[in-house]
Design an enzyme around this catalytic site. Structure first.
Site, PDB file in Angstrom:
ATOM      1  N   GLY A 239       6.315 124.979  28.593  1.00 28.00           N
ATOM      2  CA  GLY A 239       6.051 125.842  27.442  1.00 28.00           C
ATOM      3  C   GLY A 239       6.857 127.112  27.333  1.00 28.00           C
ATOM      4  O   GLY A 239       6.824 127.773  26.299  1.00 28.00           O
ATOM      5  N   PRO A 275       8.636 122.232  33.048  1.00 29.82           N
ATOM      6  CA  PRO A 275       9.493 122.823  32.017  1.00 29.82           C
ATOM      7  C   PRO A 275      10.361 121.759  31.345  1.00 29.82           C
ATOM      8  O   PRO A 275      10.864 120.851  32.007  1.00 29.82           O
ATOM      9  CB  PRO A 275      10.371 123.802  32.812  1.00 29.82           C
ATOM     10  CG  PRO A 275      10.476 123.176  34.173  1.00 29.82           C
ATOM     11  CD  PRO A 275       9.149 122.481  34.415  1.00 29.82           C
ATOM     12  N   TYR A 317       9.313 121.691  12.194  1.00 30.35           N
ATOM     13  CA  TYR A 317       8.701 122.932  12.700  1.00 30.35           C
ATOM     14  C   TYR A 317       9.278 124.183  12.039  1.00 30.35           C
ATOM     15  O   TYR A 317       9.081 125.291  12.562  1.00 30.35           O
ATOM     16  CB  TYR A 317       8.942 123.082  14.208  1.00 30.35           C
ATOM     17  CG  TYR A 317       8.741 121.869  15.082  1.00 30.35           C
ATOM     18  CD1 TYR A 317       7.489 121.263  15.195  1.00 30.35           C
ATOM     19  CD2 TYR A 317       9.788 121.349  15.837  1.00 30.35           C
ATOM     20  CE1 TYR A 317       7.315 120.173  16.032  1.00 30.35           C
ATOM     21  CE2 TYR A 317       9.618 120.258  16.673  1.00 30.35           C
ATOM     22  CZ  TYR A 317       8.375 119.673  16.763  1.00 30.35           C
ATOM     23  OH  TYR A 317       8.202 118.607  17.599  1.00 30.35           O
ATOM     24  N   CYS A 344      17.608 111.274   1.695  1.00 25.65           N
ATOM     25  CA  CYS A 344      16.909 111.434   0.415  1.00 25.65           C
ATOM     26  C   CYS A 344      15.531 112.059   0.611  1.00 25.65           C
ATOM     27  O   CYS A 344      14.498 111.410   0.393  1.00 25.65           O
ATOM     28  CB  CYS A 344      16.772 110.095  -0.267  1.00 25.65           C
ATOM     29  SG  CYS A 344      18.357 109.276  -0.384  1.00 25.65           S
ATOM     30  N   GLU A 345      15.485 113.282   1.060  1.00 27.91           N
ATOM     31  CA  GLU A 345      14.246 114.038   1.228  1.00 27.91           C
ATOM     32  C   GLU A 345      14.625 115.498   1.028  1.00 27.91           C
ATOM     33  O   GLU A 345      15.606 115.962   1.614  1.00 27.91           O
ATOM     34  CB  GLU A 345      13.714 113.938   2.670  1.00 27.91           C
ATOM     35  CG  GLU A 345      13.417 112.565   3.161  1.00 27.91           C
ATOM     36  CD  GLU A 345      11.923 112.288   3.243  1.00 27.91           C
ATOM     37  OE1 GLU A 345      11.128 113.207   2.998  1.00 27.91           O
ATOM     38  OE2 GLU A 345      11.577 111.138   3.556  1.00 27.91           O
ATOM     39  N   TYR A 373      14.406 118.292  22.425  1.00 29.68           N
ATOM     40  CA  TYR A 373      13.711 117.818  21.227  1.00 29.68           C
ATOM     41  C   TYR A 373      14.689 117.597  20.072  1.00 29.68           C
ATOM     42  O   TYR A 373      14.338 117.753  18.905  1.00 29.68           O
ATOM     43  CB  TYR A 373      12.565 118.779  20.837  1.00 29.68           C
ATOM     44  CG  TYR A 373      11.625 119.026  21.998  1.00 29.68           C
ATOM     45  CD1 TYR A 373      10.795 118.003  22.446  1.00 29.68           C
ATOM     46  CD2 TYR A 373      11.615 120.231  22.695  1.00 29.68           C
ATOM     47  CE1 TYR A 373       9.960 118.190  23.541  1.00 29.68           C
ATOM     48  CE2 TYR A 373      10.791 120.427  23.793  1.00 29.68           C
ATOM     49  CZ  TYR A 373       9.966 119.400  24.210  1.00 29.68           C
ATOM     50  OH  TYR A 373       9.150 119.591  25.297  1.00 29.68           O
TER      51      TYR A 373
HETATM   52  C1  LIG Z   1       5.899 118.757  26.119  1.00 30.91           C
HETATM   53  C2  LIG Z   1       5.213 119.031  27.382  1.00 30.91           C
HETATM   54  C3  LIG Z   1       5.807 119.840  28.359  1.00 30.91           C
HETATM   55  C4  LIG Z   1       7.141 120.522  28.170  1.00 30.91           C
HETATM   56  O1  LIG Z   1       7.055 121.583  27.274  1.00 30.91           O
HETATM   57  P1  LIG Z   1       8.297 122.565  27.069  1.00 30.91           P
HETATM   58  O2  LIG Z   1       7.852 123.480  26.008  1.00 30.91           O
HETATM   59  O3  LIG Z   1       9.448 121.719  26.657  1.00 30.91           O
HETATM   60  O4  LIG Z   1       8.546 123.250  28.354  1.00 30.91           O
HETATM   61  C5  LIG Z   1       5.151 119.998  29.558  1.00 30.91           C
HETATM   62  N1  LIG Z   1       3.942 119.414  29.788  1.00 30.91           N
HETATM   63  C6  LIG Z   1       3.321 118.650  28.865  1.00 30.91           C
HETATM   64  C7  LIG Z   1       2.012 118.047  29.175  1.00 30.91           C
HETATM   65  C8  LIG Z   1       3.934 118.438  27.619  1.00 30.91           C
HETATM   66  O5  LIG Z   1       3.314 117.692  26.711  1.00 30.91           O
END
Ligand SMILES: *Cc1c(COP(=O)(O)O)cnc(C)c1O
Length: 420
Positions: A239, A275, A317, A344-345, A373
């Site tokens: 995250g 991560p 997003y 086409c969007e 991503y």
């Molecule tokens: C997507 C995800 C991550 C990775 O998240 P990042 O924001 O890319 O670091 C880690 N753990 C779980 C359970 C996830 O679904």
């Protein structure tokens, strides 16, 4: 920090000229820098060098096997969310003892596969999932190592669609139910309770939501231990955000580590991290060619050969990606463009009213910070070939996923005999 830079007004990845690479592979193309990927993994690992910790790279951020292989070489384990990702991790040489299996909807087949290969831990998200894992483990005469992913009811994440730790989100078990679940799990013979897991969202740019969630989880662990439950591991998820050029400066892994030590040191647990974006995000770009410069009634459109099917983040997003010219021209005027793709969007727009140096048809542009991503979320929508991927390493480069031919794209489709 990344290794994309200008040399004589030409954009390079490490020592490779991106114009030459894009001309050789054809645009659009994702290009990753090996030195950047390795460096991010090293910076993250170093932040926890003194701790008992497993860094399980979140495979879904960028799951190319070449990328997984070089991260494995830096000591990475894998956080996976499907059987396919388990197989990718194994193919890249990641040991099963370093694989953590997350996700709210694990199937029978995926659980069986995970037990057969002997993964490190299941991060379980519900009681029915626990029961299913226990049943399959019993049939196989195996013991499943299990942590519950708890939902701390903390908002985190750079966007509504990537916030996962609020009570209303589908993820994790509510804190209030956790104690009862641990109690029940401990009594199941084919389950070994190993720890607690939490993951509150993605692209988080401050420490506070993490600290607030981790503090709640630390309290839960103390509580569970008082109740006689042995907790050895604490999985803190992923995250951590990255700068996308939109003005955010997420915390450095060292600051993140310092906060975590403060919160978790008294527990004496083994830490697990997952991560994804932080490792791969700034290590990749998407290079695309300008097809047309179109004068609309009110604005100018830069029509590219890349589209939302190649990089969906802006459409999904509202994400910002810096857009850099792959070749800079002396004295180019600054022009405002809506940057769009051919799909086409109306949502097929990468940027609105973006100030860029004046562009001409045939020019290449690079979407920065597209390593996480990006390619993994690409599709063949509009029967556009899946975008290829290339890896740069010093002055070398190689295609690590080729662009499929039309025949390869339709190979799995069949016309039933009654239509023949
Ligand atoms: C997507 C995800 C991550 C990775 O998240 P990042 O924001 O890319 O670091 C880690 N753990 C779980 C359970 C996830 O679904």
């Amino acid at each position: 920090m990344h290794h994309f830079h200008y040399k004589d007004d030409r954009l390079y990845a490490e020592d490779v000229d991106l114009t030459a690479l894009a001309e050789s592979v054809g645009a659009p193309v994702y290009i990753y820098s090996e030195a950047t990927l390795r460096r991010h993994m090293q910076v993250f690992s170093k932040a926890f060098a003194g701790d008992d910790a497993l860094v399980a790279y979140s495979v879904k951020a960028n799951s190319n096997i070449a990328v997984l292989k070089l991260l494995a070489d830096e000591g990475a384990g894998a956080d996976v969310v499907s059987g396919g990702e388990i197989k990718r991790a194994l193919r890249a040489g990641i040991a099963p003892e370093k694989i953590v299996f997350s996700g709210v909807g694990k199937t029978n087949e995926e659980i069986a596969l995970a037990l057969d290969v002997g993964i490190y831990q299941f991060n379980v998200e519900s009681e029915p999932e626990l029961d299913l894992i226990a049943g399959i483990a019993q049939e196989k005469g195996k013991t499943a190592p299990v942590a519950f992913r708890v939902n701390p009811d903390v908002a985190g994440g750079g966007h509504e669609k990537i916030s996962t730790g609020r009570a209303e989100d589908k993820f994790g078990v509510p804190m209030a139910q956790a104690r009862a679940l641990y109690g029940a799990a401990q009594k199941i013979p084919n389950i070994r309770v190993t720890g607690v897991a939490v993951h509150i969202g993605s692209q988080i740019a401050e420490l506070e939501p993490f600290e607030s969630a981790f503090t709640k989880v630390a309290e839960l662990i103390a509580d569970l231990r008082t109740g006689g439950c042995a907790i050895e591991r604490l999985d803190l998820g992923g995250g951590l955000g990255i700068p996308y050029g939109e003005g955010l400066t997420p915390p450095h892994p060292d600051a993140y580590a310092e906060m975590i030590r403060r919160v978790t040191a008294p527990l004496g647990v083994r830490l697990i991290f997952e991560p994804g974006r932080m490792i791969a995000g700034n290590a990749g770009v998407l290079v695309s060619r300008v097809l047309y410069v179109k004068a609309g009634a009110e604005k100018r459109f830069l029509v590219l050969d890349a589209a939302m099917n190649d990089l969906i983040r802006p459409a999904l997003y509202d994400s910002w990606h810096d857009i850099w010219p792959v070749m800079r021209r002396d004295g180019a005027a600054t022009v405002e463009y809506d940057v769009v793709g051919p799909v086409c969007e109306t949502g097929d727009r990468f940027a609105k009213a973006r100030q860029l140096p004046e562009m001409r048809p045939g020019d290449f542009v690079a979407f920065m910070s597209a390593g996480a991503y990006g390619a993994v979320q690409a599709s063949q929508y509009n029967t556009r070939a899946l975008v290829p991927e290339a890896l740069v390493s010093g002055s070398r480069w190689a295609v690590i996923r080729k662009r499929p031919s039309f025949d390869e794209m339709v190979a799995a489709e069949e016309v039933p005999d009654w239509l023949d």
